[in-house]
Write a protein that holds these residues in place. Sequence first.
Motif, PDB file in Angstrom:
ATOM      1  N   LEU A 133     -73.072  44.501   7.486  1.00  0.00           N
ATOM      2  CA  LEU A 133     -73.508  43.231   8.067  1.00  0.00           C
ATOM      3  C   LEU A 133     -73.480  43.359   9.581  1.00  0.00           C
ATOM      4  N   VAL A 134     -74.618  43.091  10.212  1.00  0.00           N
ATOM      5  CA  VAL A 134     -74.723  43.051  11.668  1.00  0.00           C
ATOM      6  C   VAL A 134     -75.141  41.641  12.057  1.00  0.00           C
ATOM      7  N   CYS A 135     -74.421  41.052  12.995  1.00  0.00           N
ATOM      8  CA  CYS A 135     -74.734  39.697  13.447  1.00  0.00           C
ATOM      9  C   CYS A 135     -74.677  39.670  14.970  1.00  0.00           C
ATOM     10  N   ALA A 136     -75.727  39.145  15.599  1.00  0.00           N
ATOM     11  CA  ALA A 136     -75.817  39.114  17.056  1.00  0.00           C
ATOM     12  C   ALA A 136     -76.121  37.699  17.529  1.00  0.00           C
ATOM     13  N   ILE A 137     -75.390  37.255  18.535  1.00  0.00           N
ATOM     14  CA  ILE A 137     -75.580  35.930  19.119  1.00  0.00           C
ATOM     15  C   ILE A 137     -75.838  36.104  20.615  1.00  0.00           C
ATOM     16  N   ALA A 138     -76.886  35.479  21.119  1.00  0.00           N
ATOM     17  CA  ALA A 138     -77.243  35.614  22.534  1.00  0.00           C
ATOM     18  C   ALA A 138     -76.146  35.032  23.421  1.00  0.00           C
ATOM     19  N   THR A 139     -75.779  35.762  24.465  1.00  0.00           N
ATOM     20  CA  THR A 139     -74.685  35.319  25.331  1.00  0.00           C
ATOM     21  C   THR A 139     -75.042  34.062  26.107  1.00  0.00           C
ATOM     22  N   ASP A 140     -76.343  33.831  26.361  1.00  0.00           N
ATOM     23  CA  ASP A 140     -76.717  32.655  27.147  1.00  0.00           C
ATOM     24  C   ASP A 140     -76.608  31.353  26.356  1.00  0.00           C
ATOM     25  N   LEU A 141     -76.233  31.445  25.075  1.00  0.00           N
ATOM     26  CA  LEU A 141     -75.940  30.231  24.313  1.00  0.00           C
ATOM     27  C   LEU A 141     -74.544  29.702  24.627  1.00  0.00           C
ATOM     28  N   GLY A 142     -73.756  30.511  25.330  1.00  0.00           N
ATOM     29  CA  GLY A 142     -72.437  30.063  25.760  1.00  0.00           C
ATOM     30  C   GLY A 142     -71.305  30.633  24.927  1.00  0.00           C
ATOM     31  N   PRO A 143     -70.095  30.639  25.482  1.00  0.00           N
ATOM     32  CA  PRO A 143     -68.943  31.226  24.785  1.00  0.00           C
ATOM     33  C   PRO A 143     -68.559  30.492  23.503  1.00  0.00           C
ATOM     34  N   ALA A 144     -68.819  29.192  23.432  1.00  0.00           N
ATOM     35  CA  ALA A 144     -68.459  28.445  22.222  1.00  0.00           C
ATOM     36  C   ALA A 144     -69.271  28.923  21.023  1.00  0.00           C
ATOM     37  N   ALA A 145     -70.552  29.219  21.239  1.00  0.00           N
ATOM     38  CA  ALA A 145     -71.397  29.712  20.149  1.00  0.00           C
ATOM     39  C   ALA A 145     -70.905  31.073  19.671  1.00  0.00           C
ATOM     40  N   ALA A 146     -70.578  31.952  20.610  1.00  0.00           N
ATOM     41  CA  ALA A 146     -70.068  33.271  20.239  1.00  0.00           C
ATOM     42  C   ALA A 146     -68.746  33.157  19.496  1.00  0.00           C
ATOM     43  N   ALA A 147     -67.899  32.221  19.920  1.00  0.00           N
ATOM     44  CA  ALA A 147     -66.606  32.029  19.263  1.00  0.00           C
ATOM     45  C   ALA A 147     -66.788  31.532  17.832  1.00  0.00           C
ATOM     46  N   THR A 148     -67.775  30.671  17.616  1.00  0.00           N
ATOM     47  CA  THR A 148     -68.051  30.171  16.270  1.00  0.00           C
ATOM     48  C   THR A 148     -68.482  31.301  15.350  1.00  0.00           C
ATOM     49  N   VAL A 149     -69.376  32.150  15.841  1.00  0.00           N
ATOM     50  CA  VAL A 149     -69.842  33.284  15.044  1.00  0.00           C
ATOM     51  C   VAL A 149     -68.688  34.233  14.753  1.00  0.00           C
ATOM     52  N   ARG A 150     -67.888  34.504  15.761  1.00  0.00           N
ATOM     53  CA  ARG A 150     -66.759  35.421  15.570  1.00  0.00           C
ATOM     54  C   ARG A 150     -65.772  34.879  14.536  1.00  0.00           C
ATOM     55  N   GLN A 151     -65.475  33.587  14.599  1.00  0.00           N
ATOM     56  CA  GLN A 151     -64.543  32.994  13.648  1.00  0.00           C
ATOM     57  C   GLN A 151     -65.093  33.058  12.225  1.00  0.00           C
ATOM     58  N   SER A 152     -66.378  32.761  12.080  1.00  0.00           N
ATOM     59  CA  SER A 152     -67.007  32.818  10.760  1.00  0.00           C
ATOM     60  C   SER A 152     -66.935  34.220  10.182  1.00  0.00           C
ATOM     61  N   LEU A 153     -67.224  35.213  11.013  1.00  0.00           N
ATOM     62  CA  LEU A 153     -67.205  36.595  10.548  1.00  0.00           C
ATOM     63  C   LEU A 153     -65.783  37.092  10.309  1.00  0.00           C
ATOM     64  N   ALA A 154     -64.833  36.610  11.089  1.00  0.00           N
ATOM     65  CA  ALA A 154     -63.436  37.002  10.873  1.00  0.00           C
ATOM     66  C   ALA A 154     -62.947  36.521   9.510  1.00  0.00           C
ATOM     67  N   GLN A 155     -63.335  35.311   9.141  1.00  0.00           N
ATOM     68  CA  GLN A 155     -62.974  34.792   7.824  1.00  0.00           C
ATOM     69  C   GLN A 155     -63.623  35.623   6.724  1.00  0.00           C
ATOM     70  N   LEU A 156     -64.887  35.991   6.938  1.00  0.00           N
ATOM     71  CA  LEU A 156     -65.583  36.816   5.956  1.00  0.00           C
ATOM     72  C   LEU A 156     -64.947  38.199   5.861  1.00  0.00           C
ATOM     73  N   ALA A 157     -64.574  38.764   6.999  1.00  0.00           N
ATOM     74  CA  ALA A 157     -63.946  40.087   7.007  1.00  0.00           C
ATOM     75  C   ALA A 157     -62.659  40.085   6.193  1.00  0.00           C
ATOM     76  N   ALA A 158     -61.894  39.006   6.305  1.00  0.00           N
ATOM     77  CA  ALA A 158     -60.658  38.899   5.526  1.00  0.00           C
ATOM     78  C   ALA A 158     -60.966  38.786   4.036  1.00  0.00           C
ATOM     79  N   GLN A 159     -61.967  37.986   3.695  1.00  0.00           N
ATOM     80  CA  GLN A 159     -62.339  37.809   2.291  1.00  0.00           C
ATOM     81  C   GLN A 159     -62.847  39.106   1.675  1.00  0.00           C
ATOM     82  N   GLN A 160     -63.565  39.892   2.471  1.00  0.00           N
ATOM     83  CA  GLN A 160     -64.172  41.117   1.952  1.00  0.00           C
ATOM     84  C   GLN A 160     -63.300  42.348   2.192  1.00  0.00           C
ATOM     85  N   ASP A 161     -62.089  42.126   2.684  1.00  0.00           N
ATOM     86  CA  ASP A 161     -61.179  43.244   2.951  1.00  0.00           C
ATOM     87  C   ASP A 161     -61.914  44.335   3.728  1.00  0.00           C
ATOM     88  N   ALA A 162     -62.560  43.926   4.816  1.00  0.00           N
ATOM     89  CA  ALA A 162     -63.450  44.808   5.575  1.00  0.00           C
ATOM     90  C   ALA A 162     -62.735  46.076   6.045  1.00  0.00           C
TER      91      ALA A 162
END
Length: 219
Positions: A133-162
């Motif tokens: 899984l590759v996920c990219a978020i444009a930096t000009d959307l702001g740090p809050a958007a990047a943080a949301t994506v990171r949190q979502s993927l961190a939860q998925l990583a834990a679920q999938q024992d990445a």
Amino acid sequence: MAFFSRDYEVFLLLAAPDAAPLWESAQWTPFAASLDGIVAQAGTRGKAGVRSLQYTPKGKPVSFGRLGWDEKSHAKWTHGPATTEARFMSLEAWAPAWTICEKDGQAPDLFLALVNESLLGLAGKPLQFGQRLVCAIATDLGPAAAATVRQSLAQLAAQQDAVIFAHTRRQWGSASPYGGFTHAIQDMPIGGLFRQDDPHAHPLDGEAFSEPWTRIGPA
């Protein structure tokens, strides 16, 4: 700004070989919901587009028609208990859709790609990971958007024992001396991640990858 020069926070997740497939509806639905806000934010440029490559047991491509980022579209391509006639290969999601990006001359706000490792010509071989899984978020959307994506993927990583959950920052692509650009984020999932053709035959260390990644530990 050139199409390829937009900056991104990029995340890589390699799921454990026995992790539940993200293309199963029970897995995809809550994950997609966690990104709905980001996709809606990108909607100011236009609707998101999704395309999925899947095959019948006889090897014929499955047609899903036009897909977006919504419950109706998710239900078309995801797999449930009754799914028997589709073999999932890959998925791409662009927000906004690739057609809008081409028209605007601007890379997407959000890009996501998912690949089924077992269908990459590795049948019968032991796998170190089962999904890319590759996920990219444009930096000009702001740090809050990047943080949301990171949190979502961190939860998925834990679920999938990445086995790998990592991050890098880079442009969408790099200028080609022949015009246009190359080494695009959209090319990473299939051909741009690893130095070797078979990443399962080598340790998943820094030497395995085509470019540097910083690993993200458990939250």
